[in-house]
Design a protein around this motif. Structure first.
Motif, mmCIF file in Angstrom:
data_model
loop_
_atom_site.group_PDB
_atom_site.id
_atom_site.type_symbol
_atom_site.label_atom_id
_atom_site.label_comp_id
_atom_site.label_asym_id
_atom_site.label_seq_id
_atom_site.Cartn_x
_atom_site.Cartn_y
_atom_site.Cartn_z
ATOM 1 N N SER A 103 0.825 -1.197 0.000
ATOM 2 C CA SER A 103 0.000 0.000 0.000
ATOM 3 C C SER A 103 0.867 1.257 0.000
ATOM 4 O O SER A 103 0.508 2.272 -0.566
ATOM 5 C CB SER A 103 -0.911 0.008 1.224
ATOM 6 O OG SER A 103 -0.135 -0.127 2.392
ATOM 7 N N ALA B 214 0.590 1.571 11.350
ATOM 8 C CA ALA B 214 -0.746 1.036 11.096
ATOM 9 C C ALA B 214 -0.688 -0.456 10.830
ATOM 10 O O ALA B 214 -1.525 -1.225 11.317
ATOM 11 C CB ALA B 214 -1.372 1.775 9.912
ATOM 12 N N ALA B 215 0.300 -0.859 10.058
ATOM 13 C CA ALA B 215 0.432 -2.289 9.770
ATOM 14 C C ALA B 215 0.699 -3.070 11.040
ATOM 15 O O ALA B 215 0.166 -4.155 11.256
ATOM 16 C CB ALA B 215 1.558 -2.498 8.757
ATOM 17 N N GLN B 216 1.530 -2.474 11.877
ATOM 18 C CA GLN B 216 1.822 -3.132 13.146
ATOM 19 C C GLN B 216 0.591 -3.292 14.001
ATOM 20 O O GLN B 216 0.339 -4.328 14.599
ATOM 21 C CB GLN B 216 2.855 -2.299 13.902
ATOM 22 C CG GLN B 216 4.097 -3.062 14.174
ATOM 23 C CD GLN B 216 5.064 -2.270 14.969
ATOM 24 O OE1 GLN B 216 4.739 -1.208 15.487
ATOM 25 N NE2 GLN B 216 6.251 -2.776 15.079
ATOM 26 N N LEU B 217 -0.164 -2.205 14.062
ATOM 27 C CA LEU B 217 -1.370 -2.235 14.879
ATOM 28 C C LEU B 217 -2.336 -3.300 14.393
ATOM 29 O O LEU B 217 -2.895 -4.059 15.186
ATOM 30 C CB LEU B 217 -2.052 -0.859 14.843
ATOM 31 C CG LEU B 217 -1.701 0.084 15.994
ATOM 32 C CD1 LEU B 217 -2.407 1.405 15.815
ATOM 33 C CD2 LEU B 217 -2.072 -0.554 17.314
ATOM 34 N N SER B 218 -2.499 -3.336 13.070
ATOM 35 C CA SER B 218 -3.444 -4.308 12.533
ATOM 36 C C SER B 218 -2.944 -5.723 12.791
ATOM 37 O O SER B 218 -3.721 -6.623 13.070
ATOM 38 C CB SER B 218 -3.657 -4.068 11.041
ATOM 39 O OG SER B 218 -2.452 -4.284 10.354
ATOM 40 N N ASP B 219 -1.613 -5.890 12.696
ATOM 41 C CA ASP B 219 -1.053 -7.207 13.003
ATOM 42 C C ASP B 219 -1.315 -7.594 14.447
ATOM 43 O O ASP B 219 -1.692 -8.721 14.766
ATOM 44 C CB ASP B 219 0.457 -7.197 12.745
ATOM 45 C CG ASP B 219 0.739 -7.439 11.271
ATOM 46 O OD1 ASP B 219 1.893 -7.254 10.859
ATOM 47 O OD2 ASP B 219 -0.205 -7.806 10.562
ATOM 48 N N ASN C 94 -3.661 -6.503 16.344
ATOM 49 C CA ASN C 94 -5.073 -6.777 16.594
ATOM 50 C C ASN C 94 -5.483 -8.128 16.034
ATOM 51 O O ASN C 94 -6.344 -8.809 16.583
ATOM 52 C CB ASN C 94 -5.940 -5.672 15.965
ATOM 53 C CG ASN C 94 -5.821 -4.394 16.776
ATOM 54 O OD1 ASN C 94 -5.388 -4.422 17.920
ATOM 55 N ND2 ASN C 94 -6.213 -3.293 16.166
ATOM 56 N N ALA C 95 -4.860 -8.459 14.908
ATOM 57 C CA ALA C 95 -5.255 -9.710 14.266
ATOM 58 C C ALA C 95 -4.807 -10.901 15.091
ATOM 59 O O ALA C 95 -5.436 -11.961 15.062
ATOM 60 C CB ALA C 95 -4.668 -9.773 12.862
ATOM 61 N N ASP C 96 -3.715 -10.747 15.820
ATOM 62 C CA ASP C 96 -3.204 -11.888 16.589
ATOM 63 C C ASP C 96 -4.109 -12.286 17.756
ATOM 64 O O ASP C 96 -4.729 -11.412 18.349
ATOM 65 C CB ASP C 96 -1.826 -11.525 17.166
ATOM 66 C CG ASP C 96 -0.794 -11.465 16.029
ATOM 67 O OD1 ASP C 96 0.289 -10.901 16.237
ATOM 68 O OD2 ASP C 96 -1.138 -11.974 14.949
#
Lengths: 342, 181
Positions: free
Chosen positions: A247, B172-177, B179-181
């Motif tokens: 992205s 943001a990518a870290q956060l989503s990672d 949260n996904a875990d």
């Protein structure tokens, strides 16, 4: 960078005054130009002085000096000498060359002044007075000074002008020192304008010192931001695997990555400096050497790369011309071998 | 990017002593530069071994200087500072020297009469400060320094934007990672 042109009304009157000056000169009436020149020379810093600047050098000198006798014969002869000299400086601009030719034409061939001057006068009103400046710059003292200022004219490219053309404005001194100073100051002011546009909030500040203050503050704040962001990136770095950054970046990730490993940075620096010195041919040789050295592991790294990043391989063909200007499609694929798996 | 290179060959970049400006500072605002620098930055970051802000900043600055393609003084200064290898340094210097030779006669004379225009005192002092801020521009005359500063400011702005976007995307990518875990 060209200087802003003076008010357009100046030039038609200049042409008119020149015409008026030259017709009597051509008609062997030395008293008329001498007296009118005396009157004109008296108002030295007035607007008529700039009219004199429109003339070729010897003509202007003739008009300024109160020479009563023998005025007409010398002007045409020496006028032809400086006339060819200004010509080489602007060969690329047909309009200017045309105007220069016309100026020298009615300076040297006084019998036919009426026909050339009317055409130059109206179009001259639209053009910047560069041939006029050229004539004024023909004075030897100024030429020495500006030649010193612009030695970069000897670049090896003959079509570049060798010196700067500065118009002496109305009411300003015209000795060589102040002209050179003014040229320098205008250069500085031009750069300051650029900077003012770049730095936000500088347009309302006036005065060089305050503007420079703003610029310094801006640079310092930008550098502080860079430090702060590098701290953020360092904190974020260890835990991210750089996998999901599609992205953020669009294409060309692979080839640039290949170039930017340790050897790649070497090649990059070599690349542009070599291009500056030798040209594209050596660049290709260097490229060949670099790529061939990495043919050892064509497959493993390629598979790793494909596993990590999707769909980047097809873009090599489009991206390669953008960086080096020739076809790198095959070598681009080989380039990804040099990626160090992190 | 090849366009910028072919339109400003080294011989014309040395003629910045004359009034025309061969490199416009506006090239830094173009989107392609943004992308190019972004990618370079990313891989420079990948090369740095871990979370040291100093290393990250050095990598970012070197990447920025590389993107400048060595056409400006400050970029060459940054690259020289970063290049430990003597071979690299010689090549970078050679690239710089070819251009510098054309400027030197003009610069000597300009430096001799440096204090002429731009009102001495405050302005000169600020010019000196600016020279210290821009890398590799301590002993420059006013017009050259201002030109370098313009390009440097534009480049810095692009650097800040890119780094900020990268840091935000990573966070943001870290956060989503997480949260996904």
């Amino acid at each position: 960078m060209r200087h802003p042109s003076p008010p357009q009304q100046e030039l038609p009157t200049t042409g008119g005054e020149i015409q008026a000056a030259l017709i009597p000169a051509g008609a062997a009436g030395p008293a008329a130009p001498a007296s009118s020149a005396a009157g004109r020379g008296g108002g030295g810093s007035g607007g008529s002085f700039t009219a004199l600047l429109g003339l070729p050098t010897s003509q202007a000198m003739e008009l300024l000096l109160p020479r009563a006798t023998g005025a007409p014969p010398p002007p045409p002869a020496p006028a032809s000498a400086p006339a060819p000299a200004p010509a080489p400086t602007f060969p690329s601009d047909p309009h200017l060359v045309d105007r220069a030719a016309r100026f020298s034409a009615f300076a040297s061939a006084s019998p036919s002044p009426p026909s050339p001057p009317p055409p130059p006068a109206p179009p001259a009103g639209k053009r910047k007075p560069d041939p006029a400046d050229r004539a004024s710059k023909g004075k030897s003292a100024k030429k020495g000074k500006t030649a010193e200022e612009k030695p970069a004219g000897g670049d090896g490219e003959d079509e570049k002008p060798a010196y700067v053309h500065v118009r002496a404005r109305r009411g300003q001194a015209t000795d060589s020192h102040s002209l050179a100073e003014r040229a320098r100051r205008e250069k500085i002011n031009a750069r300051m304008e650029l900077l003012k546009e770049l730095v936000p909030g500088c347009s309302k500040v006036s005065g060089t010192a305050l503007v420079l203050d703003e610029i310094i503050n801006h640079v310092q704040s930008l550098q502080r931001q860079v430090e702060y962001l590098s701290m953020r990136l360092a904190a974020v770095n260890p835990r991210v695997d750089f996998g999901g950054l599609d992205s953020f970046l669009t294409t060309e990730c692979g080839r640039i990555a290949g170039l930017n490993c340790k050897n790649g940075i070497d090649l990059e620096q070599v690349t542009w400096s070599e291009m500056g010195v030798h040209g594209a041919r050596h660049l290709m040789q260097l490229q060949q050497q670099f790529w061939h050295g990495d043919l050892a592991h064509p497959h493993q790294a390629a598979s790793q790369w494909e596993k990590r990043v999707d769909g980047h391989l097809p873009v090599f063909s489009s991206s390669s011309p953008s960086l080096f200007g020739y076809d790198l499609t095959s070598s681009g694929k080989i380039a990804c071998n040099s990626i160090t798996p992190s | 990017m090849i366009n910028s290179f072919s339109s400003s060959p080294p011989s014309s970049s040395s003629s910045s002593g004359s009034n025309n400006k061969p490199q416009q500072a506006s090239k830094w605002r173009s989107g392609t530069q943004h992308k190019i620098y972004g990618r370079r930055l990313l891989d420079a970051l990948r090369a740095t071994g871990g979370g040291q802000p100093r290393a990250v900043k050095a990598a970012a600055d070197s990447a920025l200087a590389l993107t400048a393609r060595g056409q400006t003084r400050w970029s060459r200064a940054i690259l020289l500072a970063g290049a430990a290898c003597s071979r690299r340094r010689v090549l970078v210097k050679a690239g710089g020297k070819i251009r510098r030779r054309h400027r030197r006669p003009q610069q000597q004379q300009a430096m001799a009469s440096k204090s002429k225009a731009a009102g001495d005192g405050k302005v000169q002092e600020r010019l000196r400060v600016l020279g210290r801020l821009v890398p590799g521009c301590r002993k420059l005359t006013a017009p050259d320094l201002l030109e370098e500063a313009a390009d440097y400011v534009a480049a810095l702005q692009m650097q800040v934007n890119t780094m900020r976007a990268l840091a935000d995307a990573l966070a943001a990518a870290q956060l989503s990672d997480a949260n996904a875990d």
